[in-house]
Structures are given as C-alpha cells and as structure tokens.
Write an enzyme that holds these catalytic residues in place. Structure first.
Site, PDB file in Angstrom:
ATOM      1  CB  THR A  12      34.205  42.869  39.256  1.00  0.00           C
ATOM      2  OG1 THR A  12      34.610  42.395  37.977  1.00  0.00           O
ATOM      3  CG2 THR A  12      32.805  42.332  39.572  1.00  0.00           C
ATOM      4  N   GLY A  13      36.448  45.247  39.704  1.00  0.00           N
ATOM      5  CA  GLY A  13      37.716  45.852  39.298  1.00  0.00           C
ATOM      6  C   GLY A  13      37.534  47.240  38.724  1.00  0.00           C
ATOM      7  CE1 TYR A  17      44.453  38.363  32.265  1.00  0.00           C
ATOM      8  CE2 TYR A  17      45.184  38.092  29.990  1.00  0.00           C
ATOM      9  CZ  TYR A  17      44.448  38.767  30.944  1.00  0.00           C
ATOM     10  OH  TYR A  17      43.676  39.845  30.571  1.00  0.00           O
TER      11      TYR A  17
END
Length: 316
Positions: free
Chosen positions: A26-27, A181
């Site tokens: 992913t990414g 984050y």
C-alpha cells in the site's frame, strides 16, 4: 511476545528469489513504499502497488521497470480513507492467494485544521490505522490461501514512544497533526502485535510482523526520476545527517526482510540495526506500550466498532 533469536546473515543487496509469489504494497507509488516495491520486484515476484492515484502509480511502475528489467508490477486502485471501497479493491486483485501485504501507506498532514475521511473518521487515524485494519479483513482469505502468508505493518520510530488516547482516538480535543500521526503509527504497531496474538490463538500459518524505517530523509534518498528527484544541493545538505539517519531506500529494508526472510517469526519488531535509526535491518525488543496486551485488545475492539469489520483467520 517472542524473544529475540539469532538469524542467518542477511544481505539487503542480494535478496532471495520469490518468483511465483504475490505481494501488495500500500502506498507503493512513493516514498518508502516505492522502494519496498522496487526491491521486492527484483526478486521476480509479482508486486501490486496500492494507490489512489493512477498517474503516480504509472510513473512508479515505469521507474521500477527501468531498474528491474522484466519486473512484474501492476497497479491496484486503493483508497484507505474510504472504507466502503476496500472490498471491491480486494476483488479487483483477481488473485487466488496473496503471499504478503505491506501496510505502508499513510498521511502526515501539515495544516493545523482537523480533517475527516469520507466515513467521518479523523483523516490521519482513519487512513493510517483504520484503513489498514479493514483492508486486512478483506485480504484475510487471500492471505490464508498462501501457506505462511504475511501481514507486514510499517510503523514508525516515533510510534514506539507515542501515547495513544483510547478515549480520544479521533483526536477531537486539542488536535495537532504531528501528534495525530504519532498516535496513528502506534495504533498500527499495536494492531500488528494484537493481530499476531489472534493468529497464533487460532493456529493460523499467517504471520503478522511489525517494522519501522528508522530515520528516513528525502535528502538522503537516491533519485528516481518521475518519482523522486534529489538535487545536488539537497544531497550535500543531507550528508551530515547521514551519520545518524538514512534515506528511504534503506528505510525500506526492514519491511522487505519481513516479507522475504524465512527466519522471520510473527510478533517480531524489525528496524534499522544502529540505534533504531539507520543501518541494516535487525530485531528489536517489544516493550513499553507496544507490549501492552490490554491496550492492544482495547484498540482492536474500538477499531472493529469504527470500521464494522475485523480481520478473521482460521487455522492452517
């Protein structure tokens, strides 16, 4: 948690062949995810780049093919901020099995305003953790079909020391993007360890492994035209930092080892060997909040309630 064990020498530049295996990153179109994909593609495996942006994914695939002749790479449209889209994305994989998924995608916002996903979750937590939690649910049958399939969670050095607030997972109070984050990355790591405990409890052969890239800076990252370009000035300015940290190519090494190394065991934490910030990948002790089984179980329950699904694996 498993104890640290001795492993055979691992050469980050001479990866074992993996022809016939399927990996999802992913990414995988940018940053550390790009280098994970590039390195895995060099093993002759089929590598799927999960990304919302087809144009960026095409540029990443072209870059990989220019460096890895005959690379087997393809794009999967994947939006972790839209939980309702994940089932159809997994169906679009059109695979009989998935040997590993690297949960790498993530967002780190700069603006001070709190934002939400389509589902009403805080954007950073919703994308980085809840999206991957739900994606694992939909991928479970494909991972189970690959004997010894692996879920590799890309956490963060800062995630090891963050303080997750279970009473405010959506950061509705005193929102700060950096703190959101850090908490989201700790949530990802806690999820990885809790997932492994549940996999072991049902006798599954699927492994859940947590990694982090250490300190990975753009200024120390080699250029990949159309994906990332490092100027001479950036390279020179970044040289002093290279004593303590590294670039994103090296930052990919722990995740790549977690995918490929047959000696890797579920529930382990892999990161850079030198102070957890740079160098070849090595095992780290799981301690502090990351070793809190009660916290992991409570986060799992909250994630299930917020997404409406939970990763479920059977024995074998």
């Amino acid at each position: 948690m498993p104890s640290l064990v001795r492993t055979r020498p691992w050469d980050v530049h001479r990866l074992p062949p993996a022809e016939g295996r399927n990996f999802l990153v992913t990414g995988g179109n940018a940053g550390i995810g790009y280098f994970v994909a590039e390195q895995l593609a060099s093993t002759r495996a089929t590598v799927v780049l999960g990304s919302r942006d087809a144009t960026k994914a095409a540029a990443a695939m072209a870059s990989i093919r220019s460096r890895v002749p005959g690379a087997r790479v393809r794009h999967l449209r994947l939006d972790l901020a839209d939980l309702s889209s994940l089932k159809s994305s997994v169906e679009a994989l059109e695979l009989e099995r998935l040997d590993a998924v690297v949960h790498n995608a993530g967002v780190l916002l700069d603006e001070p305003q709190r934002r939400e996903t389509k589902d009403g979750n805080e954007l950073t937590f919703g994308t980085n953790h809840l999206g991957h939690f739900a994606l694992t649910h939909w991928l479970a049958p494909l991972l189970s079909a690959a004997h010894g399939g692996r879920v590799v969670i890309t956490g963060s050095f800062v995630g090891k020391s963050a303080r997750l607030d279970l009473d405010d997972l959506q950061t509705t109070r005193d929102y700060r993007p950096k703190r959101a984050y850090e908490r989201s990355k700790q949530a990802q790591m806690l999820f990885g360890f809790e997932l492994d405990r549940r996999l072991r409890a049902v006798g599954s052969t699927t492994l859940s492994v947590v990694t982090h890239p250490g300190g990975a800076l753009d200024s120390l990252t080699p250029s990949r035209p159309s994906v990332h370009v490092r100027t001479t000035g950036e390279r020179l300015r970044g040289l002093p930092a290279g004593i303590l940290v590294q670039g994103k190519e090296a930052g990919a090494w722990p995740a790549v080892r977690a995918v490929l190394d047959p000696s890797v065991v579920g529930g382990q934490l892999w990161g850079p060997r030198v102070f957890g910030l740079r160098g070849a990948p090595g095992l780290e002790s799981v301690r502090g909040h990351l070793a809190d089984t009660v916290l992991g179980a409570r986060l799992w329950a909250a994630s299930r309630d917020l997404t409406g699904v939970e990763p479920t694996f059977g024995p074998g």
